[in-house]
Design a protein around this motif. Structure first.
Motif, PDB file in Angstrom:
ATOM      1  N   ARG A  90      24.390  81.907  59.402  1.00 25.69           N
ATOM      2  CA  ARG A  90      23.248  82.825  58.586  1.00 25.69           C
ATOM      3  C   ARG A  90      23.873  82.778  57.257  1.00 25.69           C
TER       4      ARG A  90
ATOM      5  N   THR B  49       8.028  85.165  49.025  1.00 26.39           N
ATOM      6  CA  THR B  49       8.831  85.993  48.292  1.00 26.39           C
ATOM      7  C   THR B  49      10.053  85.227  48.353  1.00 26.39           C
ATOM      8  N   THR B  50      10.423  84.471  48.954  1.00 26.55           N
ATOM      9  CA  THR B  50      11.711  84.000  49.035  1.00 26.55           C
ATOM     10  C   THR B  50      11.835  82.387  49.278  1.00 26.55           C
TER      11      THR B  50
ATOM     12  N   PRO C 213      17.903  89.919  60.375  1.00 28.83           N
ATOM     13  CA  PRO C 213      18.516  89.956  59.140  1.00 28.83           C
ATOM     14  C   PRO C 213      18.872  91.404  58.676  1.00 28.83           C
TER      15      PRO C 213
ATOM     16  N   ALA D   3      19.850  86.631  46.313  1.00 28.52           N
ATOM     17  CA  ALA D   3      19.201  86.471  47.762  1.00 28.52           C
ATOM     18  C   ALA D   3      17.807  85.559  47.571  1.00 28.52           C
TER      19      ALA D   3
ATOM     20  N   TYR E 141      14.830  86.504  46.051  1.00 27.44           N
ATOM     21  CA  TYR E 141      13.889  87.300  46.192  1.00 27.44           C
ATOM     22  C   TYR E 141      13.174  87.372  44.853  1.00 27.44           C
TER      23      TYR E 141
ATOM     24  N   GLU F 221      10.613  93.802  54.065  1.00 32.73           N
ATOM     25  CA  GLU F 221      10.902  92.363  54.430  1.00 32.73           C
ATOM     26  C   GLU F 221      11.341  91.972  55.665  1.00 32.73           C
TER      27      GLU F 221
ATOM     28  N   TYR G 185      14.014  93.433  57.339  1.00 36.36           N
ATOM     29  CA  TYR G 185      15.348  93.849  57.596  1.00 36.36           C
ATOM     30  C   TYR G 185      15.727  95.091  58.461  1.00 36.36           C
TER      31      TYR G 185
ATOM     32  N   ASP H 242      21.567  87.701  54.951  1.00 34.27           N
ATOM     33  CA  ASP H 242      22.222  89.195  55.475  1.00 34.27           C
ATOM     34  C   ASP H 242      22.746  89.541  54.035  1.00 34.27           C
TER      35      ASP H 242
ATOM     36  N   SER I  48      15.804  80.861  53.677  1.00 38.01           N
ATOM     37  CA  SER I  48      15.860  82.024  54.861  1.00 38.01           C
ATOM     38  C   SER I  48      16.321  83.287  54.625  1.00 38.01           C
ATOM     39  N   LYS I  49      16.143  84.312  55.269  1.00 41.29           N
ATOM     40  CA  LYS I  49      16.394  85.607  54.786  1.00 41.29           C
ATOM     41  C   LYS I  49      18.102  85.706  54.934  1.00 41.29           C
TER      42      LYS I  49
ATOM     43  N   PHE J 299      14.350  95.905  51.310  1.00 39.85           N
ATOM     44  CA  PHE J 299      14.542  95.084  52.519  1.00 39.85           C
ATOM     45  C   PHE J 299      13.998  95.390  53.986  1.00 39.85           C
TER      46      PHE J 299
END
Length: 637
Positions: free
Chosen positions: A482, A261-262, A418, A557, A559, A354, A356, A268, A265-266, A351
């Motif tokens: 991050r 899905t991304t 995240p 982001a 996604y 995912e 978060y 913030d 890296s996830k 989120f």
């Protein structure tokens, strides 16, 4: 002789009885005519107060194409029926008059600050109005004194009149009361049944009552305050759009998700909805020195086309968090107050799906706009209102943007994984009293009345401090390892009132709900910044509805999502703005009055189907379009 004398005496004896009945009939007729006169006076008073114009009211009564006299007839029937229930002539007028005139006055005052008249749903957030009352009083103290004095006087006078009426107004006999009820109630019930704007009514058309739900200003102008208010009463009853069914949802294509899905890296994500944030340098014939928003001007990548003006923040928030549109809801409705009664998909549920932490932050009371309940329904795992945060320095009566930004940073530094923060600022809230700041550092040059100059100076200083706060947040983010995405947008234009007309920016003190493309954009667009500490600012966004913020944020982001980037992405390819009145295409072309056209574009039809399905329908599309939402709520949050 006896026979003749008997007949004469019998005839003579019957004449007084006939005279009494005749007198009672005439008295009843006079009473009814006087009630009709009172109804006429009352409707005229309501319209004069609501329109704030005697001449407009006279035009309303003189125009045969408008239902002024139908309104009089309705009031007449109400007075007759209520008098029958109370048992005395004309006592109903003393009760109905304040109940009709005071809302009309409130409606007129509401239009001073916002662009809309009073709706029945406004009474759902009376507590919010009372909470903001100190601010409004501070802005217009003598008006407030006059209103309070007037209300006290009205209560005293009404009480005295009711006491006088109880003692002196003629009693109605049981027969008179029954006759009035038999006459009034069936007609009132019949009239109520033809007022449902969702159904065609030949009778309603003949009565010149025309529900204009797409343009409430025109609705109130044409039908008058009382009938327009009545027409809006059923707005909480949402009917399914024609063609909505399981098969219709199944036919909506779903964009296949890529593997994973991304692509990184996830990151913030911090979304800042900045209260009344707008670019005051757009005002013509004035100069602001120095530029109050240099940071945002350098980073701005587009604008948000707000569905509101001067207030109603919750409606903008609704679009930004859900990806749904106010354009598909009744005009004047407030989803936070009326419709959010069960879990709804949102950015928070995405989120959290995912991995978060999803947190809402707002430096005010949680009950305001029903946010505590709504944020829970949206899937936020935490809501930090003012009761759950340290005391903050204020600007005027509101928490300062600087203090609020420091609190956001403090909370972000405490997060381990995240996070998605949705933060709503407060400092920019109007009215803009001249002594809010110790010193206004933005110089205002131009030919402005002194009061407008002071209002603009206060507002511009708030913009400067909001800009400084964003810079502070970005400087913090630049030091983080991050990836951190920061999104800032204004919820609506500020209520600057006569500043707009004095500078020539707008024709009226509030924005138009319908107009040319340029007029609509001028009254509804606010700055939008989408920035990453790794990739910088996104610069090619253009003008978008708040409903497309979810698409923009998730794309930034990295996604993909069946609804927020898939379906909304397809709609976004055709239309950048979906407003009740105006559509803006990808190429910038405007489509006015689109909902009244015979054929609605297929993408917008499906958009409405999906929104209705998730908010009011059977949720046929949950598994296909909102799988993470289904899993999250299926697991009990």
């Amino acid at each position: 002789m006896k026979s003749i004398a008997g007949r004469d005496s019998q005839t003579y004896a019957e004449r007084p009885s006939f005279t009494v009945r005749h007198a009672r009939t005439l008295a009843g007729l006079r009473s009814a005519l006087f009630s009709l006169f009172l109804a006429t006076i009352l409707v005229f008073a309501v319209e004069a107060v609501g329109r704030h114009s005697i001449s407009d009211t006279m035009d309303f009564f003189a125009d045969s194409a408008r239902p002024a006299w139908i309104t009089v007839a309705v009031f007449f029937l109400v007075l007759l029926g209520l008098d029958a229930l109370l048992g005395r002539e004309h006592k109903a007028t003393l009760l109905i008059a304040p109940l009709a005139v005071i809302p009309a006055f409130i409606s007129q005052q509401k239009q001073v600050f916002l662009s809309d008249p009073l709706y029945p749903t406004d009474f759902l957030f009376g507590r919010q109005i009372m909470e903001l009352m100190p601010v409004l009083v501070k802005d217009r103290p003598w008006t407030a004194v006059g209103i309070v004095a007037g209300l006290i006087a009205a209560v005293v006078v009404t009480a005295l009149l009711l006491r006088y009426a109880w003692r002196n107004f003629p009693r109605l006999t049981r027969r008179e009361r029954l006759a009035r009820l038999i006459f009034a109630l069936p007609l009132l019930i019949a009239f109520w049944n033809v007022m449902d704007y969702t159904q065609f009514s030949w009778i309603r058309d003949r009565l010149r009552v025309v529900p204009m739900m797409w343009d409430q200003s025109a609705n109130y102008r044409h039908n008058g305050f009382a009938l327009a208010f009545m027409i809006n009463l059923p707005m909480a009853n949402i009917s399914a759009p024609a063609g909505y069914m399981a098969e219709a949802i199944d036919k909506i294509p779903v964009t296949p998700l890529p593997a994973g899905t991304t692509h990184r890296s996830k990151p913030d994500v911090i979304v800042l909805m900045s209260e009344s944030f707008w670019d005051p340098t757009l005002l013509p014939n004035v100069t602001l020195t120095p530029d109050p928003m240099p940071t945002i001007r350098a980073l701005q990548g587009g604008t948000v086309f707000s569905p509101e003006f001067g207030g109603m923040t919750a409606n903008v928030e609704f679009e930004a968090l859900t990806g749904f549109s106010n354009a598909f809801l009744p005009y004047g409705s407030i989803p936070y107050q009326q419709y959010i009664r069960h879990p709804i998909p949102s950015l928070a549920t995405f989120f959290r799906g995912e991995g978060y932490a999803a947190r809402a932050i707002h430096p005010f009371q949680g009950w305001f706009w029903n946010r505590t309940a709504v944020y829970k329904a949206f899937g936020f795992d935490t809501f930090r209102d003012q009761a759950k945060m340290p005391a903050m320095k204020k600007r005027g009566m509101f928490a300062s943007d600087e203090a609020f930004t420091r609190e956001i940073i403090r909370q972000a530094d405490a997060m381990e994984g995240p996070f998605f923060f949705f933060a709503v600022t407060l400092q920019g809230h109007g009215p803009y009293e001249p002594n809010r700041y110790v010193k206004n550092t933005i110089k205002i040059e131009g030919d402005l009345p002194e009061r407008d100059r002071r209002v603009l100076a206060t507002y511009a200083q708030g913009i400067k401090e909001a800009d400084d706060s964003l810079k502070m947040l970005m400087d913090w983010a630049k030091k983080r390892d991050r990836e951190t995405i920061i999104v800032l947008f204004g919820d609506h234009l500020p209520p600057l009132h006569t500043v707009y007309t004095s500078t020539g920016y707008m024709k009226n003190v509030t924005a138009e709900r319908k107009g040319t493309k340029d007029e609509m954009r001028a009254g509804h667009e606010t700055p939008l910044v989408v920035w990453s500490n790794k990739t910088g600012a996104q610069k090619d966004i253009g003008s978008i509805s708040p409903a497309f913020l979810s698409y923009t944020i998730l794309k930034q982001a990295g996604y993909e999502h069946p609804y927020y980037t898939g379906f909304l992405g397809d709609v976004h390819e055709h239309f950048r703005v979906v407003d009740r009145y105006m559509l803006l295409r990808k190429d910038g072309a405007g489509v006015a009055d689109w909902q009244r056209q015979r054929k609605v574009p297929a993408s917008l039809r499906d958009y409405r189907f999906l929104q209705h399905d998730m908010m009011f329908g059977k949720r046929y599309g949950t598994e296909r379009f909102f799988q993470s939402h289904a899993e999250l709520f299926g697991a009990g949050m």
